[in-house]
Design a protein around this motif. Structure first.
Motif, PDB file in Angstrom:
ATOM      1  N   MET A 127      -0.093 -22.291  47.877  1.00  0.00           N
ATOM      2  CA  MET A 127      -1.140 -22.969  47.036  1.00  0.00           C
ATOM      3  C   MET A 127      -2.040 -23.901  47.781  1.00  0.00           C
ATOM      4  O   MET A 127      -1.674 -24.388  48.867  1.00  0.00           O
ATOM      5  N   ARG A 128      -3.301 -23.710  47.293  1.00  0.00           N
ATOM      6  CA  ARG A 128      -4.423 -24.747  47.791  1.00  0.00           C
ATOM      7  C   ARG A 128      -4.266 -26.234  47.167  1.00  0.00           C
ATOM      8  O   ARG A 128      -3.688 -26.216  45.955  1.00  0.00           O
ATOM      9  N   ASN A 129      -4.418 -27.092  48.106  1.00  0.00           N
ATOM     10  CA  ASN A 129      -4.504 -28.549  47.448  1.00  0.00           C
ATOM     11  C   ASN A 129      -5.270 -28.768  46.241  1.00  0.00           C
ATOM     12  O   ASN A 129      -4.813 -29.529  45.367  1.00  0.00           O
ATOM     13  N   ASP A 130      -6.467 -28.204  46.258  1.00  0.00           N
ATOM     14  CA  ASP A 130      -7.231 -28.415  45.293  1.00  0.00           C
ATOM     15  C   ASP A 130      -6.841 -28.026  43.693  1.00  0.00           C
ATOM     16  O   ASP A 130      -7.515 -28.069  42.877  1.00  0.00           O
ATOM     17  N   LEU A 131      -5.731 -27.043  43.961  1.00  0.00           N
ATOM     18  CA  LEU A 131      -5.243 -26.368  42.623  1.00  0.00           C
ATOM     19  C   LEU A 131      -4.288 -27.559  42.072  1.00  0.00           C
ATOM     20  O   LEU A 131      -3.726 -27.196  40.928  1.00  0.00           O
ATOM     21  N   LEU A 132      -3.646 -28.425  42.953  1.00  0.00           N
ATOM     22  CA  LEU A 132      -2.591 -29.333  42.389  1.00  0.00           C
ATOM     23  C   LEU A 132      -3.215 -30.673  41.693  1.00  0.00           C
ATOM     24  O   LEU A 132      -4.141 -31.080  42.234  1.00  0.00           O
ATOM     25  N   THR A 133      -2.471 -30.997  40.769  1.00  0.00           N
ATOM     26  CA  THR A 133      -2.900 -32.266  40.128  1.00  0.00           C
ATOM     27  C   THR A 133      -1.709 -32.943  39.950  1.00  0.00           C
ATOM     28  O   THR A 133      -0.574 -32.454  39.609  1.00  0.00           O
ATOM     29  N   ALA A 134      -2.026 -34.373  40.060  1.00  0.00           N
ATOM     30  CA  ALA A 134      -0.679 -35.140  39.779  1.00  0.00           C
ATOM     31  C   ALA A 134      -0.572 -35.507  38.195  1.00  0.00           C
ATOM     32  O   ALA A 134      -1.447 -35.093  37.354  1.00  0.00           O
ATOM     33  N   PRO A 135       0.674 -35.758  37.804  1.00  0.00           N
ATOM     34  CA  PRO A 135       0.838 -35.871  36.543  1.00  0.00           C
ATOM     35  C   PRO A 135       0.329 -37.189  36.090  1.00  0.00           C
ATOM     36  O   PRO A 135       0.091 -37.918  36.779  1.00  0.00           O
ATOM     37  N   TRP A 136       0.139 -37.447  34.561  1.00  0.00           N
ATOM     38  CA  TRP A 136      -0.566 -38.651  34.226  1.00  0.00           C
ATOM     39  C   TRP A 136       0.474 -39.331  34.195  1.00  0.00           C
ATOM     40  O   TRP A 136       1.658 -39.377  33.690  1.00  0.00           O
ATOM     41  N   ALA A 137       0.157 -40.716  34.545  1.00  0.00           N
ATOM     42  CA  ALA A 137       0.940 -41.902  34.410  1.00  0.00           C
ATOM     43  C   ALA A 137       0.724 -42.499  33.170  1.00  0.00           C
ATOM     44  O   ALA A 137       1.594 -43.154  32.503  1.00  0.00           O
TER      45      ALA A 137
END
Length: 69
Positions: free
Chosen positions: A1-11
């Motif tokens: 998977m590419r890094n630009d496809l990953l998102t951090a969860p909302w805090a």
């Protein structure tokens, strides 16, 4: 998977009740408010307090926003 496809969860999520915290040398103050935007851990979140004031701070997990002055 590419890094630009990953998102951090909302805090902090828009509309969520959050805890505002501010600490310094010898003091600690907290308040509550409603988040005005989504933010991941470390991002800037804007919060409206019960008095209507809008403040900005750093989002932290668990619905906490750290405000520094």
């Amino acid at each position: 998977m590419r890094n630009d496809l990953l998102t951090a969860p909302w805090a902090v999520q828009q509309g969520q009740s959050v805890k505002l915290q501010s600490t310094g040398a010898g003091f600690s103050v907290s308040n509550e408010g409603k988040a005005l935007n989504n933010a991941s851990d470390g991002q800037i979140a804007q919060v409206r307090t019960a008095s209507g004031q809008v403040v900005s701070g750093v989002a932290r997990p668990g619905g906490v926003v750290e405000v520094t002055y």
